[in-house]
Design an enzyme around this catalytic site. Structure first.
Site, PDB file in Angstrom:
ATOM      1  N   SER A   1       0.829  -1.202   0.000  1.00  0.00           N
ATOM      2  CA  SER A   1       0.000   0.000   0.000  1.00  0.00           C
ATOM      3  C   SER A   1       0.863   1.251   0.000  1.00  0.00           C
ATOM      4  CB  SER A   1      -0.860  -0.029   1.270  1.00  0.00           C
ATOM      5  OG  SER A   1      -1.437   1.218   1.495  1.00  0.00           O
TER       6      SER A   1
ATOM      7  N   TYR B   1      -1.952  -0.829  10.940  1.00  0.00           N
ATOM      8  CA  TYR B   1      -2.190  -1.394   9.602  1.00  0.00           C
ATOM      9  C   TYR B   1      -1.025  -1.050   8.679  1.00  0.00           C
ATOM     10  CZ  TYR B   1      -3.805  -1.732   4.813  1.00  0.00           C
ATOM     11  OH  TYR B   1      -3.866  -2.016   3.470  1.00  0.00           O
TER      12      TYR B   1
ATOM     13  N   LYS C   1       2.016  -3.540   6.625  1.00  0.00           N
ATOM     14  CA  LYS C   1       2.423  -3.557   5.212  1.00  0.00           C
ATOM     15  C   LYS C   1       3.926  -3.281   5.102  1.00  0.00           C
ATOM     16  CE  LYS C   1      -1.515  -4.616   3.522  1.00  0.00           C
ATOM     17  NZ  LYS C   1      -1.699  -5.994   3.031  1.00  0.00           N
TER      18      LYS C   1
HETATM   19  P1  NAD Z   1     -11.048  -7.141   1.546  1.00  0.00           P
HETATM   20  O1  NAD Z   1     -11.217  -7.120   3.016  1.00  0.00           O
HETATM   21  O2  NAD Z   1     -12.233  -6.935   0.678  1.00  0.00           O
HETATM   22  O3  NAD Z   1     -10.336  -8.511   1.107  1.00  0.00           O
HETATM   23  C1  NAD Z   1      -9.461  -9.222   1.952  1.00  0.00           C
HETATM   24  C2  NAD Z   1      -9.944 -10.654   2.002  1.00  0.00           C
HETATM   25  O4  NAD Z   1      -9.067 -11.427   2.821  1.00  0.00           O
HETATM   26  C3  NAD Z   1     -11.353 -10.790   2.594  1.00  0.00           C
HETATM   27  O5  NAD Z   1     -12.133 -11.563   1.701  1.00  0.00           O
HETATM   28  C4  NAD Z   1     -11.129 -11.504   3.913  1.00  0.00           C
HETATM   29  O6  NAD Z   1     -12.220 -12.342   4.232  1.00  0.00           O
HETATM   30  C5  NAD Z   1      -9.859 -12.278   3.644  1.00  0.00           C
HETATM   31  N1  NAD Z   1      -9.017 -12.598   4.813  1.00  0.00           N
HETATM   32  C6  NAD Z   1      -8.552 -11.756   5.764  1.00  0.00           C
HETATM   33  N2  NAD Z   1      -7.751 -12.419   6.619  1.00  0.00           N
HETATM   34  C7  NAD Z   1      -7.680 -13.699   6.179  1.00  0.00           C
HETATM   35  C8  NAD Z   1      -6.988 -14.848   6.632  1.00  0.00           C
HETATM   36  N3  NAD Z   1      -6.191 -14.812   7.693  1.00  0.00           N
HETATM   37  N4  NAD Z   1      -7.150 -15.996   5.934  1.00  0.00           N
HETATM   38  C9  NAD Z   1      -7.965 -16.061   4.841  1.00  0.00           C
HETATM   39  N5  NAD Z   1      -8.635 -14.998   4.375  1.00  0.00           N
HETATM   40  C10 NAD Z   1      -8.486 -13.819   5.037  1.00  0.00           C
HETATM   41  O7  NAD Z   1      -9.907  -6.066   1.193  1.00  0.00           O
HETATM   42  P2  NAD Z   1      -9.405  -5.536  -0.228  1.00  0.00           P
HETATM   43  O8  NAD Z   1      -9.768  -4.097  -0.303  1.00  0.00           O
HETATM   44  O9  NAD Z   1      -9.800  -6.440  -1.302  1.00  0.00           O
HETATM   45  O10 NAD Z   1      -7.834  -5.600   0.013  1.00  0.00           O
HETATM   46  C11 NAD Z   1      -7.042  -6.691  -0.406  1.00  0.00           C
HETATM   47  C12 NAD Z   1      -5.605  -6.455   0.038  1.00  0.00           C
HETATM   48  O11 NAD Z   1      -5.134  -5.236  -0.506  1.00  0.00           O
HETATM   49  C13 NAD Z   1      -5.441  -6.341   1.553  1.00  0.00           C
HETATM   50  O12 NAD Z   1      -4.221  -6.964   1.918  1.00  0.00           O
HETATM   51  C14 NAD Z   1      -5.354  -4.840   1.774  1.00  0.00           C
HETATM   52  O13 NAD Z   1      -4.625  -4.522   2.924  1.00  0.00           O
HETATM   53  C15 NAD Z   1      -4.618  -4.408   0.512  1.00  0.00           C
HETATM   54  N6  NAD Z   1      -4.861  -2.995   0.162  1.00  0.00           N
HETATM   55  C16 NAD Z   1      -6.145  -2.549  -0.004  1.00  0.00           C
HETATM   56  C17 NAD Z   1      -6.377  -1.221  -0.310  1.00  0.00           C
HETATM   57  C18 NAD Z   1      -7.778  -0.689  -0.461  1.00  0.00           C
HETATM   58  O14 NAD Z   1      -7.972   0.518  -0.437  1.00  0.00           O
HETATM   59  N7  NAD Z   1      -8.804  -1.527  -0.642  1.00  0.00           N
HETATM   60  C19 NAD Z   1      -5.296  -0.331  -0.471  1.00  0.00           C
HETATM   61  C20 NAD Z   1      -3.998  -0.818  -0.316  1.00  0.00           C
HETATM   62  C21 NAD Z   1      -3.791  -2.163   0.003  1.00  0.00           C
END
Ligand code: NAD
Ligand code: UDP
Length: 338
Positions: free
Chosen positions: A124, A149, A153
């Protein structure tokens, strides 16, 4: 080509499943559904005609991972699974470190045991320190994260970089996302946050659909063109395509490589509200409130490295992001309804 997608039922994961399947890549999802619904995978099938193979479970469950890797021969893994809510991470830091770092460590252990050493990691823009000038480059200063958080990362990147240094067989793309928004143009999949959304776009969409009374704009006294915060928003479908491009890259290049995924353009909160209203012909009532703790005025990417290394750049416009968000939100006012 076969890929394991951890967190594949989530927001970015489900959109990435669509792009993987559309690229004829065999797609296997592992998700514990702690922040998502299995319905997203039914919708992936509706869009693509193919269901990803689904394992329900936790990435930290080493015995389960061992079974999944014994039943499948993966060319690489995309690791989305993790917790991502900034204010929650301040309240429950141990849970965030445990989930986000624990899952990465167990995953790498089992991957190495099975000789699968190609990984795309969800990082991120939050890894960058607030002292940097804009735009943020991959070698800009990192650290000084303002919440747990962000540190997960930062530390995740550190762990993976050390692993790739110790064993040069590893190929790891550390993808630093800026602000993903929008939804698939079908309106069948999109972002479905639990509770009150923390992020701007889901809050705007839920206000427009009547689930929230009005948007509070956090601060209008920043040193930006209209006083409101500026971010680099990119369409989630562009972001998903960036993952397919990153797989192409790590098939050919070893080592751990940080790569920004953004558009390179800053958009203010008021730009976003006005574009959303105009494109969708809906009202978004809003008022100004104080700044939100930990926010910076401006954050946007230098996006050249992704173009150079991956041959990827964001193609969709802000209008596309607003239109596709609204198509998803208005046809699914309660998200996946869980
Ligand atoms: P999201 O919460 O929709 O998706 C994450 C998924 O991981 C969920 O389906 C959740 O059920 C699953 N999960 C969490 N912990 C788990 C575990 N221990 N075992 C199995 N499944 C697990 O989030 P997203 O927005 O799709 O983000 C995906 C990734 O991208 C994350 O790592 C997030 O930190 C990163 N990210 C997201 C953003 C954003 O703005 N959405 C920005 C930068 C980075
Ligand atoms: N924002 C806002 N009201 C909200 C949510 C967000 O004014 O209800 C602003 C926030 O202050 C920031 C921008 O919108 O300037 C993007 O916030 P978001 O949380 O989506 O992304 P981040 O700040 O984590 O990059």
């Amino acid at each position: 080509m076969k890929v394991l997608v951890t967190g594949g039922a989530g927001y970015i994961g489900s959109h990435t499943c669509v792009e993987l399947i559309n690229s004829s890549i065999d797609t296997v999802v592992l998700d514990n559904l702690c922040n998502s619904s299995e319905k997203s995978l039914d919708r992936v099938r509706e869009i693509t005609g193919t269901s990803p193979v689904f394992y329900k479970g936790d990435v930290r469950d080493e015995a389960l991972l061992e079974r999944i890797f014994s039943e499948n021969e993966f060319d690489c893994v995309i690791h989305f699974a993790g917790l991502k809510c900034v204010p929650e991470s301040v309240k429950k830091p141990a849970e965030y470190y445990e989930n986000n770092l624990g899952s990465t460590l167990v995953l790498c252990k089992v991957m190495a045991r099975h000789g699968c050493k190609r990984l795309v990691f969800s990082s991120s823009a939050t890894v960058y320190s607030a002292v940097n000038e804009m735009p943020l480059k991959e070698d800009s200063i990192k650290g000084d994260c303002t919440n747990p958080y962000g540190w997960t990362k930062y530390m995740g990147e550190r762990i993976l970089t050390d692993i790739a240094t110790a064993d040069p067989e590893w190929a790891i793309a550390l993808l630093r996302y800026f602000n993903p928004i929008g939804a698939h143009e079908s309106g069948l999949i999109g972002e479905d946050p639990r509770g009150i959304p923390n992020n701007l776009m889901p809050f705007i969409a839920q206000t427009a659909v009547g689930r929230r009374d009005r948007l509070t704009v956090f601060g209008n006294d920043y040193n930006t063109k209209d006083g409101t915060g500026v971010r680099d928003y990119l369409h989630v479908v562009d972001l998903a395509k960036g993952h397919v491009a990153a797989i192409g890259y790590i098939m050919e290049h070893k080592g751990a490589e940080p790569i920004n995924l953004g558009t390179g353009t800053g958009i203010s909160v008021l730009d976003m509200v006005e574009t959303f209203k105009q494109v969708n012909q809906v009202d978004v009532p809003y008022g100004f409130g104080p700044r939100r703790a930990g926010d910076v005025a401006t954050c946007y990417a230098q996006a050249d490295k992704a173009k150079r290394l991956l041959g990827w750049r964001a193609e969709k416009t802000l209008e596309d992001m607003c239109r596709d968000t609204w198509r998803w939100q208005s046809s699914n006012p309660d998200g996946y309804g869980e």
